[in-house]
Design a protein around this motif. Structure first.
Motif, PDB file in Angstrom:
ATOM      1  N   ARG A  68      50.741  41.716  40.044  1.00  0.00           N
ATOM      2  CA  ARG A  68      49.834  42.409  40.975  1.00  0.00           C
ATOM      3  C   ARG A  68      50.594  43.416  41.828  1.00  0.00           C
ATOM      4  NH1 ARG A  68      47.560  37.300  41.218  1.00  0.00           N
ATOM      5  NH2 ARG A  68      48.602  36.786  43.175  1.00  0.00           N
ATOM      6  N   ARG A  69      51.760  42.981  42.332  1.00  0.00           N
ATOM      7  CA  ARG A  69      52.576  43.886  43.154  1.00  0.00           C
ATOM      8  C   ARG A  69      53.036  45.084  42.324  1.00  0.00           C
ATOM      9  NH1 ARG A  69      57.113  41.255  43.585  1.00  0.00           N
ATOM     10  NH2 ARG A  69      58.246  42.740  42.318  1.00  0.00           N
ATOM     11  N   GLN A  70      53.463  44.834  41.098  1.00  0.00           N
ATOM     12  CA  GLN A  70      53.939  45.928  40.253  1.00  0.00           C
ATOM     13  C   GLN A  70      52.813  46.895  39.898  1.00  0.00           C
ATOM     14  OE1 GLN A  70      55.902  43.778  37.089  1.00  0.00           O
ATOM     15  NE2 GLN A  70      57.749  43.467  38.326  1.00  0.00           N
ATOM     16  N   ALA A  71      51.606  46.375  39.642  1.00  0.00           N
ATOM     17  CA  ALA A  71      50.461  47.256  39.379  1.00  0.00           C
ATOM     18  C   ALA A  71      50.171  48.126  40.598  1.00  0.00           C
ATOM     19  CB  ALA A  71      49.234  46.426  38.996  1.00  0.00           C
ATOM     20  N   GLN A  72      50.259  47.531  41.804  1.00  0.00           N
ATOM     21  CA  GLN A  72      50.056  48.305  43.034  1.00  0.00           C
ATOM     22  C   GLN A  72      51.126  49.390  43.173  1.00  0.00           C
ATOM     23  OE1 GLN A  72      47.450  47.786  45.324  1.00  0.00           O
ATOM     24  NE2 GLN A  72      48.162  49.736  46.162  1.00  0.00           N
ATOM     25  N   GLU A  73      52.371  49.057  42.839  1.00  0.00           N
ATOM     26  CA  GLU A  73      53.453  50.051  42.918  1.00  0.00           C
ATOM     27  C   GLU A  73      53.222  51.194  41.931  1.00  0.00           C
ATOM     28  OE1 GLU A  73      56.866  47.563  42.259  1.00  0.00           O
ATOM     29  OE2 GLU A  73      56.993  46.995  44.389  1.00  0.00           O
TER      30      GLU A  73
END
Length: 196
Positions: A68-73
């Motif tokens: 999820r964090r990587q998709a946001q980044e």
């Protein structure tokens, strides 16, 4: 050039970048078990060079948070994470990321990488790094990519020099690695130096 700002992206795009011996692509939920197994088997090999792992580092829940964090980044143009796979077997061999993307007058990012112990020093990370630099300079339009490693990590220093990075300096207490603030040597490569 990839520009994902405001695209409504839920997960990174389905891209795959191929090299002679390996390919890289963004991580997917189905990668969790293979990723966790490789990281667990390589724990003693990796921990001297990485930030301290949280207690739940290898759980499915932690992996889902990571995705999820990587998709946001990706969506915010702040970071681009990839896993590295052997082209012949599709085995997961490591990972890398372009993080701390800075736009405006900087147009730069920071490269980080890891290899599972069974696959270290077999050309996978240098191959993946070349693919990520191609992506950084030709797709993201970056001007500069930086990297740092512990002074004692001679394989990492050799990898950076092999793919064209220049040693630029020494940073005291640069990152907290394996529970302690550690000095790092600093490297960078410019777009015009990249020989792709």
């Amino acid at each position: 050039m990839i520009r994902l700002l405001g695209s409504g992206l839920i997960s990174p795009p389905a891209i795959r970048l191929d090299g002679p011996h390996c390919y890289i692509r963004p991580p997917l939920p189905r990668d969790w078990r293979e990723w966790a197994d490789l990281r667990a088997a390589s724990r003693a090999f990796l921990t001297p060079w990485e930030p301290t792992w949280p207690a739940d580092a290898l759980t499915r829940t932690a992996f889902a948070r990571r995705l999820r964090r990587q998709a946001q980044e990706w969506r915010d143009d702040l970071g681009y994470s990839f896993l590295i796979f052997d082209r012949a077997t599709d085995a997961l061999v490591g990972g890398l990321g372009l993080t701390n993307i800075r736009r405006g007058v900087a147009q730069m990012g920071t490269l980080g990488y890891w290899a599972g112990q069974p696959y270290a020093r077999n050309g996978y990370v240098s191959g993946g790094t070349r693919l990520s630099l191609e992506f950084a300079f030709n797709q993201l339009g970056l001007h500069r990519v930086e990297a740092a490693c512990l002074p004692t990590n001679l394989p990492s220093r050799g990898l950076l020099e092999k793919v064209g990075f220049t040693h630029e300096g020494y940073a005291r207490g640069y990152l907290r690695i394996d529970g302690a603030w550690r000095d790092h040597v600093l490297y960078a490569i410019l777009r015009e130096e990249w020989k792709g």
